[in-house]
Motif scaffolding. Structure first.
Motif, PDB file in Angstrom:
ATOM      1  N   THR A 137      20.614  19.913 -31.711  1.00 28.28           N
ATOM      2  CA  THR A 137      20.648  18.456 -31.841  1.00 28.28           C
ATOM      3  C   THR A 137      22.077  17.951 -31.965  1.00 28.28           C
ATOM      4  O   THR A 137      22.450  16.957 -31.338  1.00 28.28           O
ATOM      5  CB  THR A 137      19.832  18.006 -33.064  1.00 28.28           C
ATOM      6  N   ARG A 194      14.486  15.300 -30.871  1.00 21.41           N
ATOM      7  CA  ARG A 194      15.343  15.154 -32.052  1.00 21.41           C
ATOM      8  C   ARG A 194      16.668  14.478 -31.688  1.00 21.41           C
ATOM      9  O   ARG A 194      17.254  13.782 -32.511  1.00 21.41           O
ATOM     10  CB  ARG A 194      15.595  16.514 -32.689  1.00 21.41           C
ATOM     11  N   VAL A 199       7.277  23.152 -25.592  1.00 25.33           N
ATOM     12  CA  VAL A 199       7.619  22.696 -26.941  1.00 25.33           C
ATOM     13  C   VAL A 199       9.061  23.063 -27.281  1.00 25.33           C
ATOM     14  O   VAL A 199       9.797  22.264 -27.877  1.00 25.33           O
ATOM     15  CB  VAL A 199       6.647  23.293 -27.976  1.00 25.33           C
ATOM     16  N   ARG A 200       9.484  24.254 -26.892  1.00 25.02           N
ATOM     17  CA  ARG A 200      10.852  24.691 -27.181  1.00 25.02           C
ATOM     18  C   ARG A 200      11.878  23.763 -26.533  1.00 25.02           C
ATOM     19  O   ARG A 200      12.940  23.500 -27.108  1.00 25.02           O
ATOM     20  CB  ARG A 200      11.063  26.123 -26.698  1.00 25.02           C
ATOM     21  N   GLU A 260      17.561  24.511 -34.154  1.00 28.46           N
ATOM     22  CA  GLU A 260      17.256  23.146 -33.724  1.00 28.46           C
ATOM     23  C   GLU A 260      18.327  22.178 -34.201  1.00 28.46           C
ATOM     24  O   GLU A 260      18.736  21.275 -33.463  1.00 28.46           O
ATOM     25  CB  GLU A 260      15.889  22.700 -34.263  1.00 28.46           C
ATOM     26  N   VAL A 276       6.718  14.968 -29.505  1.00 31.70           N
ATOM     27  CA  VAL A 276       6.595  16.102 -28.578  1.00 31.70           C
ATOM     28  C   VAL A 276       5.216  16.096 -27.929  1.00 31.70           C
ATOM     29  O   VAL A 276       5.082  16.303 -26.717  1.00 31.70           O
ATOM     30  CB  VAL A 276       6.848  17.433 -29.309  1.00 31.70           C
ATOM     31  N   SER A 297       7.562  11.281 -36.288  1.00 34.20           N
ATOM     32  CA  SER A 297       7.766  12.718 -36.462  1.00 34.20           C
ATOM     33  C   SER A 297       8.072  13.385 -35.122  1.00 34.20           C
ATOM     34  O   SER A 297       7.637  12.934 -34.058  1.00 34.20           O
ATOM     35  CB  SER A 297       6.526  13.366 -37.086  1.00 34.20           C
ATOM     36  N   THR A 298       8.829  14.459 -35.191  1.00 32.20           N
ATOM     37  CA  THR A 298       9.142  15.225 -33.984  1.00 32.20           C
ATOM     38  C   THR A 298       7.870  15.737 -33.332  1.00 32.20           C
ATOM     39  O   THR A 298       7.725  15.701 -32.101  1.00 32.20           O
ATOM     40  CB  THR A 298      10.067  16.414 -34.331  1.00 32.20           C
ATOM     41  N   GLU A 299       6.932  16.206 -34.157  1.00 36.77           N
ATOM     42  CA  GLU A 299       5.690  16.767 -33.610  1.00 36.77           C
ATOM     43  C   GLU A 299       4.900  15.736 -32.808  1.00 36.77           C
ATOM     44  O   GLU A 299       4.403  16.023 -31.718  1.00 36.77           O
ATOM     45  CB  GLU A 299       4.820  17.328 -34.747  1.00 36.77           C
ATOM     46  N   GLY A 352       3.135  20.690 -30.876  1.00 35.41           N
ATOM     47  CA  GLY A 352       4.438  20.118 -31.185  1.00 35.41           C
ATOM     48  C   GLY A 352       5.170  20.776 -32.333  1.00 35.41           C
ATOM     49  O   GLY A 352       6.253  20.325 -32.716  1.00 35.41           O
ATOM     50  N   ALA A 376       7.380  23.537 -34.558  1.00 39.10           N
ATOM     51  CA  ALA A 376       8.609  24.268 -34.252  1.00 39.10           C
ATOM     52  C   ALA A 376       8.293  25.673 -33.760  1.00 39.10           C
ATOM     53  O   ALA A 376       7.398  26.340 -34.267  1.00 39.10           O
ATOM     54  CB  ALA A 376       9.499  24.325 -35.485  1.00 39.10           C
ATOM     55  N   ARG A 389      11.418  19.784 -28.270  1.00 38.33           N
ATOM     56  CA  ARG A 389      11.795  19.512 -29.664  1.00 38.33           C
ATOM     57  C   ARG A 389      13.264  19.085 -29.788  1.00 38.33           C
ATOM     58  O   ARG A 389      13.546  18.046 -30.395  1.00 38.33           O
ATOM     59  CB  ARG A 389      11.480  20.709 -30.554  1.00 38.33           C
TER      60      ARG A 389
END
Length: 244
Positions: free
Chosen positions: A163, A19, A11-12, A159, A136, A131-133, A150, A152, A15
C-alpha cells in the motif's frame, strides 16, 4: 499452458489495490477545501466582491464543499461517474492511439479495470462499505464475475508495504494530476497480473471496439467505450448493493 487464475490470486491482487484507492477517495470525499464545506451563503448587496466569490465557490458540488454535503448518494454517484470517470476513461483510452496493436496489449485493459475499480470503491464508500473485504468482494463480482470472501491471503505486513509503495506519489506530491496519473498506472500494473481475467470486465459496445481498432482515431472509440462501460459498472454495482 498458463495456470488458471484462482480466487486466491484475485483476492491477492485486489486487496492492495483497494487499500491504495480507499485513502485517496476518502481524502477527496472528506476534505474540507479551504473551509468551504462549512461556509454559510450570505445575501446582501453590501458584501464585498471577495465574499460573494467565496459564496459561489461554496456552492460548487465537489467533495469538501457545502454543495457536496447536501447532495444525495445517487447525485454523488453521478459526480464520480462524470468528473472522475472522464479522467480515468481518458487515461485508459490513450493507448488506443495505436489502434489494433494497442488493443492487443493488456495494459489498456488493466488501465480500464483500474478506473472501474476506482469508481466502484468511490460508490462503496458513499454507502458505508468501507472495509477492504467488502470492496474486494464488490470489485471481484463486478469486474471478474467471481464471488470471493475478500479476506487477507498474505501477511498484513506485506499488504502495508504494498500500500505504501502504491501511494508514495500521492504522499510526495499531494493530489496533483501527475501524482494521480502515476498512482493509476501503478494500480493498473497490480491488475495486469490478472490478464486472463480482464476480458470479463464491462467493456464498450461492438461499434466502440471497432472504432478502437483504427490507428489514431482509435483513442476516441476507446474513450467512448470506457465511458459506456463505466455506466454498466454503476448498474452492476447497484444490483450488488441491493443484495447486501
Amino acid at each position: 499452458m498458463a495456470e488458471a487464475i484462482t480466487d486466491r490470486d484475485v483476492v491477492r491482487a485486489l486487496r492492495p489495490f483497494v487499500r491504495a484507492t480507499g485513502p485517496l477517495l476518502d481524502t477527496l470525499r472528506e476534505a474540507n477545501l479551504l473551509g468551504l464545506r462549512d461556509r454559510e451563503v450570505e445575501h446582501g448587496a453590501d458584501r464585498r466582491l471577495v465574499d460573494r466569490l467565496w459564496d459561489r465557490l461554496a456552492q460548487v458540488e465537489v467533495p469538501g464543499t457545502a454543495g457536496w454535503a447536501r447532495m444525495g448518494v445517487r447525485q454523488r454517484d453521478d459526480w464520480w461517474l462524470g468528473r472522475l470517470g472522464r479522467l480515468l476513461s481518458l487515461l485508459a483510452a490513450i493507448p488506443g492511439v495505436g489502434g489494433a496493436l494497442a488493443d492487443r496489449l493488456p495494459i489498456q485493459a488493466a488501465l480500464g479495470a483500474a478506473g472501474q475499480g476506482l469508481l466502484l470503491s468511490a460508490m462503496a464508500g458513499e454507502r458505508g462499505f468501507t472495509s477492504t473485504e467488502d470492496r474486494v468482494r464488490l470489485l471481484a463480482h463486478v469486474l471478474f464475475r467471481r464471488e470471493v470472501d475478500g479476506l487477507a491471503v498474505d501477511p498484513v505486513e506485506d499488504e502495508d508495504r504494498r500500500t505504501r509503495e502504491l501511494t508514495e506519489e500521492l504522499r510526495a506530491e499531494r493530489s496533483t494530476f501527475r501524482a494521480v496519473g502515476a498512482t493509476v498506472w501503478k494500480l493498473a500494473r497490480v491488475l495486469w497480473r490478472l490478464e486472463d481475467e480482464l476480458d470479463k470486465r464491462p467493456r464498450g459496445r461492438l461499434h466502440h471496439q471497432a472504432l478502437g481498432m483504427l490507428p489514431v482515431v482509435g483513442v476516441l472509440g476507446d474513450y467512448l467505450g470506457e465511458r459506456w462501460a463505466l455506466r454498466r459498472v454503476r448498474a452492476d454495482a447497484y444490483a450488488w448493493f441491493g443484495t447486501q
